[in-house]
Design an enzyme around this catalytic site. Structure first.
Site, mmCIF file in Angstrom:
data_model
loop_
_atom_site.group_PDB
_atom_site.id
_atom_site.type_symbol
_atom_site.label_atom_id
_atom_site.label_comp_id
_atom_site.label_asym_id
_atom_site.label_seq_id
_atom_site.Cartn_x
_atom_site.Cartn_y
_atom_site.Cartn_z
ATOM 1 N N ASP A 33 37.799 32.679 47.556
ATOM 2 C CA ASP A 33 38.039 32.721 46.109
ATOM 3 C C ASP A 33 39.475 33.079 45.805
ATOM 4 O O ASP A 33 40.182 33.615 46.650
ATOM 5 C CB ASP A 33 37.184 33.844 45.501
ATOM 6 C CG ASP A 33 35.844 33.326 45.069
ATOM 7 O OD1 ASP A 33 35.679 32.108 45.021
ATOM 8 O OD2 ASP A 33 34.979 34.171 44.780
ATOM 9 N N LYS A 83 40.845 25.929 44.071
ATOM 10 C CA LYS A 83 41.592 24.684 43.851
ATOM 11 C C LYS A 83 40.677 23.480 43.697
ATOM 12 O O LYS A 83 41.140 22.351 43.635
ATOM 13 C CB LYS A 83 42.536 24.437 45.042
ATOM 14 C CG LYS A 83 43.603 25.509 45.206
ATOM 15 C CD LYS A 83 45.004 24.900 45.192
ATOM 16 C CE LYS A 83 46.083 25.962 45.097
ATOM 17 N NZ LYS A 83 46.333 26.608 46.386
ATOM 18 N N MET A 109 36.082 41.236 33.328
ATOM 19 C CA MET A 109 36.424 39.973 32.657
ATOM 20 C C MET A 109 36.454 40.148 31.140
ATOM 21 O O MET A 109 36.049 39.255 30.400
ATOM 22 C CB MET A 109 35.405 38.878 33.039
ATOM 23 C CG MET A 109 35.392 38.584 34.525
ATOM 24 S SD MET A 109 34.246 37.272 34.978
ATOM 25 C CE MET A 109 32.701 38.178 35.007
HETATM 26 N N1 SAH Z 1 32.670 40.318 42.490
HETATM 27 C C1 SAH Z 1 33.812 40.971 41.907
HETATM 28 C C2 SAH Z 1 33.948 40.699 40.447
HETATM 29 C C3 SAH Z 1 34.139 39.251 40.129
HETATM 30 S S1 SAH Z 1 34.411 38.951 38.422
HETATM 31 C C4 SAH Z 1 33.721 42.471 42.193
HETATM 32 O O1 SAH Z 1 32.660 42.971 42.636
HETATM 33 O O2 SAH Z 1 34.737 43.160 42.035
HETATM 34 C C5 SAH Z 1 36.151 39.047 38.309
HETATM 35 C C6 SAH Z 1 36.555 40.267 37.544
HETATM 36 O O3 SAH Z 1 36.522 41.408 38.367
HETATM 37 C C7 SAH Z 1 37.968 40.244 37.020
HETATM 38 O O4 SAH Z 1 38.091 39.513 35.827
HETATM 39 C C8 SAH Z 1 38.195 41.715 36.768
HETATM 40 O O5 SAH Z 1 37.531 42.145 35.611
HETATM 41 C C9 SAH Z 1 37.495 42.323 37.950
HETATM 42 N N2 SAH Z 1 38.429 42.563 39.059
HETATM 43 C C10 SAH Z 1 38.408 41.993 40.263
HETATM 44 N N3 SAH Z 1 39.359 42.512 41.050
HETATM 45 C C11 SAH Z 1 39.981 43.460 40.319
HETATM 46 C C12 SAH Z 1 41.043 44.373 40.575
HETATM 47 N N4 SAH Z 1 41.646 44.419 41.747
HETATM 48 N N5 SAH Z 1 41.411 45.223 39.590
HETATM 49 C C13 SAH Z 1 40.793 45.205 38.398
HETATM 50 N N6 SAH Z 1 39.791 44.354 38.112
HETATM 51 C C14 SAH Z 1 39.387 43.509 39.056
#
Ligand code: SAH
Length: 420
Positions: A213, A235, A350
């Site tokens: 991803d 992509k 998000m």
């Molecule tokens: N599966 C992922 C979340 C996927 S949805 C998890 O468990 O973390 C994607 C969202 O995750 C982003 O829009 C943001 O809100 C959050 N996110 C992912 N990585 C992040 C990071 N390093 N810092 C802050 N928010 C993050």
């Protein structure tokens, strides 16, 4: 002349290394202190039928007894305790008691490990490092420090992904010789490449194909073997639902061709990650799938910004929601009005795009506008940014500061739990 057996000229005979298959076999452990506490878990892990003889136990050993993982006889050793044992571990401090156990074991020809006296032992335990199915055991010729140093050097090789033993994928699951491969859904963690789990990292080093991803830490991909096929899922040139179908198709096709496919996903695969859909697609095609949970950004990003999602006396709950749809969106599954009535921690993923509408809805339904709120952008990475604010002001301040995704929004008194 080779000299007297005790003289220094005589080289000690070589050891004969073995891997003991202890599943269901009785192992006697004598002693219930620190040494036994350290030795027992590996015996249990090997499936041994552990009998522990000791008048007293450490709390950790007591927990194994309470959970029914081993049998405890609460008294001192008697030779009959050796009945049926294949191996004995002596883990008592008292040299006379230890000698009595090893003498009884010797008489019955049961191998005996002695923590207190290596020379009196008939078997030595090696320093060990485990990497999935591979176990490396090092014996240091009687010097445990030498064994540990060698073991540490070997472990470092594994950690640096070097060495010929890491260039061959290790089969696990389906029997060798079947053309069907398998898929692992692996959580890559929130951003810092060191926050992938040990298991996730190992599977990554074994993969033939990696489907990654956008939010996956780039450094993890940087270190893949050159022959690994890397598919960049971000992509794929279709809309979101077609792209997901295409990802599912790639996972299934490559696995059908015999590959071990790692589907590497940001954070945890099942937290807003569509991991469930991928699992179902593979299962429908008869492909074996493993899930390796990951460190989710919903907890990790607040944590590295100094915000515990719960804190004693501050919050007894945390709720993780997706803010990708505005609260008034007809397809939204989130009951924002109900969330506004909670006192605990709210973590919104998000949610930056819809932040004004989200906080407006929360305040309108009763969450006080002065509730502490924070935004953590790119948490755990070198680009991390943290904004502390209040529910009433956070949308405006995040906009003014130019914060952008990926970011989590945290609402609740925990935002200041460690700061004040
Ligand atoms: N599966 C992922 C979340 C996927 S949805 C998890 O468990 O973390 C994607 C969202 O995750 C982003 O829009 C943001 O809100 C959050 N996110 C992912 N990585 C992040 C990071 N390093 N810092 C802050 N928010 C993050």
């Amino acid at each position: 002349m080779t000299g007297h057996p005790e003289s220094p000229q005589r080289a000690a005979p070589n050891l004969y290394p073995l891997g003991l298959r202890l599943a269901g076999r009785r192992v006697l452990v004598v002693g219930g202190g620190a040494v036994a506490t350290r030795r027992v878990p590996a015996l249990l892990d090997a499936g041994a039928d552990v009998l522990l003889v000791s008048p007293e136990l450490t709390p950790a050993l007591q927990a194994h007894v309470d959970a029914g993982r081993l049998h405890w006889v609460p008294r001192r050793f008697t030779p009959d305790d050796l009945d049926g044992a294949w191996l004995v571990q002596v883990a008592v401090d008292d040299p006379l008691a230890a000698a009595a156990v090893s003498a009884a074991a010797q008489e019955r020809r049961i191998f005996c490990v002695r923590a207190d006296d290596r020379r009196a032992a008939t078997a030595w335990t090696p320093a060990v490092t485990r990497h999935g199915p591979v176990t490396v055991a090092v014996l240091g010729g009687g010097d445990p420090r030498r064994a540990v140093a060698a073991r540490d050097a070997i472990r470092a090789l594994f950690e640096e992904r070097k060495g010929p033993f890491l260039t061959h994928p290790v089969e696990e699951g389906p029997p060798v010789n079947t053309p069907v491969g398998r898929v692992a859904l692996v959580g890559a963690g929130p951003g810092d490449p060191e926050l992938i789990t040990v298991k996730g990292w190992r599977l990554l080093t074994e993969a033939d194909v990696v489907v990654a991803d956008r939010l996956v830490p780039g450094l993890l991909l940087d270190e893949l073997r050159p022959d690994v096929e890397l598919v960049d899922a971000s992509k794929i040139p279709y809309g979101p639902s077609r792209a997901q179908e295409e990802i599912n198709r790639i996972l299934v096709d490559r696995a059908r061709a015999g590959a071990f496919v790692v589907r590497l996903k940001g954070g945890d695969p099942y937290v807003f990650g569509r991991g469930g859909e991928e699992l179902l697609a593979c299962a429908a095609a008869g492909i074996p799938v493993t899930v390796v949970p990951g460190v989710t950004s919903s907890i990790a990003a607040p944590a590295v910004a100094g915000i515990p999602v719960t804190h004693r006396g501050v919050a007894h709950e945390f709720t993780v929601v997706s803010g990708h749809l505005a609260p008034d969106h007809p397809a939204s599954l989130v009951n924002w009005a109900a969330l506004a009535g909670l006192r605990g921690t709210l973590v919104v993923l998000m949610g930056l795009k819809n932040l004004a509408a989200i906080v407006g809805t929360l305040v309108a339904h009763g969450r006080p506008a002065d509730t502490p709120a924070a935004v953590v952008q790119e948490g755990t990475t070198g680009s991390q940014r943290v904004l502390r604010s209040t529910l009433g002001r956070v949308a405006e301040e995040a906009g003014a500061a130019g914060l952008r995704p990926p970011a989590v929004v945290v609402v609740g008194d925990v935002v200041h739990a460690l700061a004040d």
